[in-house]
Scaffold this active site. Structure first.
Site, PDB file in Angstrom:
ATOM      1  N   HIS A 121      -5.027   0.121   5.127  1.00  0.00           N
ATOM      2  CA  HIS A 121      -5.127  -1.193   4.502  1.00  0.00           C
ATOM      3  C   HIS A 121      -4.223  -2.202   5.211  1.00  0.00           C
ATOM      4  O   HIS A 121      -4.578  -3.375   5.357  1.00  0.00           O
ATOM      5  CB  HIS A 121      -4.732  -1.118   3.026  1.00  0.00           C
ATOM      6  CG  HIS A 121      -5.770  -0.528   2.138  1.00  0.00           C
ATOM      7  ND1 HIS A 121      -6.921  -1.207   1.769  1.00  0.00           N
ATOM      8  CD2 HIS A 121      -5.844   0.690   1.525  1.00  0.00           C
ATOM      9  CE1 HIS A 121      -7.647  -0.444   0.972  1.00  0.00           C
ATOM     10  NE2 HIS A 121      -7.018   0.715   0.809  1.00  0.00           N
ATOM     11  N   ASP A 128     -11.408  -0.578  -0.328  1.00  0.00           N
ATOM     12  CA  ASP A 128     -11.637   0.149  -1.574  1.00  0.00           C
ATOM     13  C   ASP A 128     -12.884  -0.445  -2.209  1.00  0.00           C
ATOM     14  O   ASP A 128     -12.941  -1.654  -2.493  1.00  0.00           O
ATOM     15  CB  ASP A 128     -10.446   0.012  -2.511  1.00  0.00           C
ATOM     16  CG  ASP A 128      -9.205   0.718  -1.980  1.00  0.00           C
ATOM     17  OD1 ASP A 128      -9.356   1.602  -1.115  1.00  0.00           O
ATOM     18  OD2 ASP A 128      -8.095   0.378  -2.419  1.00  0.00           O
ATOM     19  N   GLU A 189      -9.723  10.146  -2.266  1.00  0.00           N
ATOM     20  CA  GLU A 189     -10.056   8.899  -2.964  1.00  0.00           C
ATOM     21  C   GLU A 189     -11.507   8.532  -2.666  1.00  0.00           C
ATOM     22  O   GLU A 189     -11.808   8.052  -1.573  1.00  0.00           O
ATOM     23  CB  GLU A 189      -9.135   7.764  -2.507  1.00  0.00           C
ATOM     24  CG  GLU A 189      -7.661   8.028  -2.745  1.00  0.00           C
ATOM     25  CD  GLU A 189      -6.776   6.920  -2.207  1.00  0.00           C
ATOM     26  OE1 GLU A 189      -5.702   6.686  -2.791  1.00  0.00           O
ATOM     27  OE2 GLU A 189      -7.150   6.260  -1.204  1.00  0.00           O
ATOM     28  N   HIS A 192     -12.132   4.982  -1.073  1.00  0.00           N
ATOM     29  CA  HIS A 192     -11.418   4.514   0.122  1.00  0.00           C
ATOM     30  C   HIS A 192     -12.208   4.866   1.379  1.00  0.00           C
ATOM     31  O   HIS A 192     -12.394   6.033   1.719  1.00  0.00           O
ATOM     32  CB  HIS A 192     -10.028   5.162   0.172  1.00  0.00           C
ATOM     33  CG  HIS A 192      -9.221   4.796   1.385  1.00  0.00           C
ATOM     34  ND1 HIS A 192      -8.133   3.953   1.331  1.00  0.00           N
ATOM     35  CD2 HIS A 192      -9.344   5.152   2.689  1.00  0.00           C
ATOM     36  CE1 HIS A 192      -7.620   3.816   2.540  1.00  0.00           C
ATOM     37  NE2 HIS A 192      -8.347   4.541   3.388  1.00  0.00           N
TER      38      HIS A 192
END
EC number: 3.4.13.22
Length: 229
Positions: A121, A128, A189, A192
């Site tokens: 990020h 996301d 995740e 992600h």
């Protein structure tokens, strides 16, 4: 399922970055993509991604079944915010597990948050994202975006048997579009996805990553990218 390679793994951290200097672009201008404001900041940094990642995200959106859209909750994240998130989660785990060594704590924290020095990020390389209908209704993908392993009892992991059949189908729909467009998933995740960062390079066995940490400067017109030293 093979063992998950975490973001803190030396096989990821040690991949060199050949910064390409590509610009950040605003996702709020992309067709077929909605940007949620739950993590919005005044400067709009959360809605930025590197141009190559944004282009692939737009392609993925066009691959979705009719009636569905991508719903982005966060793209670029400033380094100081990544450090804050990482340290807060590490402190939470330390309170719950005071017997853990520093190395083990670091690895366990990286299940849910990237170490700041390698964070996708921070490079504008990760997004996301979940799914919604064209009417804006968010679909069920098993857990809320950003749910930790502790909060979700492991259901945040992309491959899990702890979610409903409908949530599995929705995850497959999301993953098929994003993977076809060239993005890779961080398997702890489901939301992600990234391109051009160290984790992407490790996943596809590329020798180098394209994107390293950058500074976002809000201004009118195309956004500038200042690679960090």
């Amino acid at each position: 399922m093979p063992p998950i390679i975490l973001m803190s793994d030396p096989r990821v951290v040690d991949i060199p970055v050949h910064e390409c200097g590509e610009a950040l672009v605003d996702l709020r201008h992309l067709p077929f993509v909605d940007v949620d404001e739950r993590l919005a900041d005044p400067a709009g940094a959360y809605a930025q991604l590197r141009e190559g990642v944004a282009w692939r995200l737009a392609r993925a959106a066009r691959l979705l079944p009719e009636g569905l859209r991508l719903l982005v909750t966060e793209g670029y994240r400033p380094l100081d915010l990544q450090i804050k998130y990482f340290e807060e989660y590490a402190a939470e785990l330390r309170r719950a597990h005071p017997d853990w060594s520093a190395d083990h704590l670091h690895r366990q924290t990286s299940r849910s948050l990237s170490p700041p020095e390698v964070g996708p990020h921070v490079a504008g390389a990760a997004v996301d994202v979940t799914l919604c209908t064209t009417a804006g209704t968010e679909l069920d993908l098993g857990t809320p975006v950003n749910a930790s392993p502790e909060e979700s009892d492991g259901a945040c992991y992309t491959e899990t048997d702890r979610i409903s059949a409908a949530a599995h189908r929705n995850r497959r729909t999301l993953g098929a579009a994003l993977a076809t467009a060239g993005l890779v998933n961080y398997p702890t995740e489901w939301w992600h996805w990234s391109y051009g960062d160290r984790y992407w390079a490790h996943t596809i066995s590329a020798p180098t990553a394209h994107y390293g940490p950058v500074n976002f400067v809000a201004r009118t017109g195309p956004q500038g990218v200042t690679p960090q030293p």
